[in-house]
Write a protein that holds these residues in place. Structure first.
Motif, PDB file in Angstrom:
ATOM      1  N   ARG A  34       0.831  -1.214   0.000  1.00 18.83           N
ATOM      2  CA  ARG A  34       0.000   0.000   0.000  1.00 18.83           C
ATOM      3  C   ARG A  34       0.858   1.254   0.000  1.00 18.83           C
ATOM      4  O   ARG A  34       1.989   1.259   0.465  1.00 18.83           O
ATOM      5  CB  ARG A  34      -0.922  -0.001   1.219  1.00 18.83           C
ATOM      6  N   ARG A  35       0.278   2.315  -0.521  1.00 22.44           N
ATOM      7  CA  ARG A  35       0.920   3.620  -0.525  1.00 22.44           C
ATOM      8  C   ARG A  35       0.016   4.588   0.234  1.00 22.44           C
ATOM      9  O   ARG A  35      -1.199   4.636  -0.007  1.00 22.44           O
ATOM     10  CB  ARG A  35       1.095   4.149  -1.956  1.00 22.44           C
ATOM     11  N   PHE A  36       0.609   5.350   1.136  1.00 25.38           N
ATOM     12  CA  PHE A  36      -0.147   6.327   1.910  1.00 25.38           C
ATOM     13  C   PHE A  36       0.338   7.722   1.538  1.00 25.38           C
ATOM     14  O   PHE A  36       1.531   8.017   1.607  1.00 25.38           O
ATOM     15  CB  PHE A  36       0.032   6.080   3.414  1.00 25.38           C
ATOM     16  N   TYR A  37      -0.609   8.575   1.134  1.00 26.35           N
ATOM     17  CA  TYR A  37      -0.293   9.932   0.700  1.00 26.35           C
ATOM     18  C   TYR A  37      -0.704  10.923   1.776  1.00 26.35           C
ATOM     19  O   TYR A  37      -1.711  10.738   2.456  1.00 26.35           O
ATOM     20  CB  TYR A  37      -1.029  10.252  -0.607  1.00 26.35           C
ATOM     21  N   ALA A  38       0.085  11.972   1.898  1.00 24.99           N
ATOM     22  CA  ALA A  38      -0.224  13.052   2.836  1.00 24.99           C
ATOM     23  C   ALA A  38      -0.072  14.382   2.104  1.00 24.99           C
ATOM     24  O   ALA A  38       0.861  14.570   1.320  1.00 24.99           O
ATOM     25  CB  ALA A  38       0.716  13.008   4.034  1.00 24.99           C
ATOM     26  N   VAL A  39      -0.975  15.291   2.372  1.00 22.61           N
ATOM     27  CA  VAL A  39      -0.929  16.619   1.763  1.00 22.61           C
ATOM     28  C   VAL A  39       0.073  17.463   2.524  1.00 22.61           C
ATOM     29  O   VAL A  39       0.153  17.408   3.752  1.00 22.61           O
ATOM     30  CB  VAL A  39      -2.332  17.269   1.820  1.00 22.61           C
ATOM     31  N   ASP A  40       0.845  18.248   1.797  1.00 26.03           N
ATOM     32  CA  ASP A  40       1.802  19.163   2.408  1.00 26.03           C
ATOM     33  C   ASP A  40       1.139  20.540   2.533  1.00 26.03           C
ATOM     34  O   ASP A  40       0.982  21.247   1.536  1.00 26.03           O
ATOM     35  CB  ASP A  40       3.063  19.260   1.548  1.00 26.03           C
TER      36      ASP A  40
END
Length: 100
Positions: A34-40
């Motif tokens: 899985r890939r987890f994305y976070a907003v900057d």
């Protein structure tokens, strides 16, 4: 979940996330498959500052558009409530009211 909510395919979502990541708006961390994305938020606040220059310009015009749309809706409602043979011009003056 994203496909149902936003009508985007998985490849389209991946492409959007790649663009966000490559331009510094998001980061990714891998955990197994899985890939987890976070907003900057820093990058987004820079965009917000840049957009702020244009808000004053557009706010006034969008407010004026909203006013004109409301006038058009009111005119449509008032015409819909009248007999078909009466006033059809939007700019025509209101008829005199009896007793005045």
């Amino acid at each position: 979940m994203i496909r149902a909510e936003f009508a985007l395919s998985q490849p389209a979502v991946s492409q959007h996330l790649r663009v966000l990541r490559e331009n510094g708006f998001a980061s990714v961390r891998a955990e197994r498959a899985r890939r987890f994305y976070a907003v900057d938020p820093t990058s987004l606040s820079e965009v917000d500052v840049w957009l702020d220059r244009f808000r004053g310009f557009w706010d006034q015009r969008l407010d004026a558009l909203g006013t004109e749309l409301a006038r058009g809706r009111r005119a449509s409602r008032s015409r819909a409530g009248q007999r078909p043979d009466t006033r059809t011009d939007v700019g025509e003056a209101d008829p005199p009211v009896e007793g005045t």
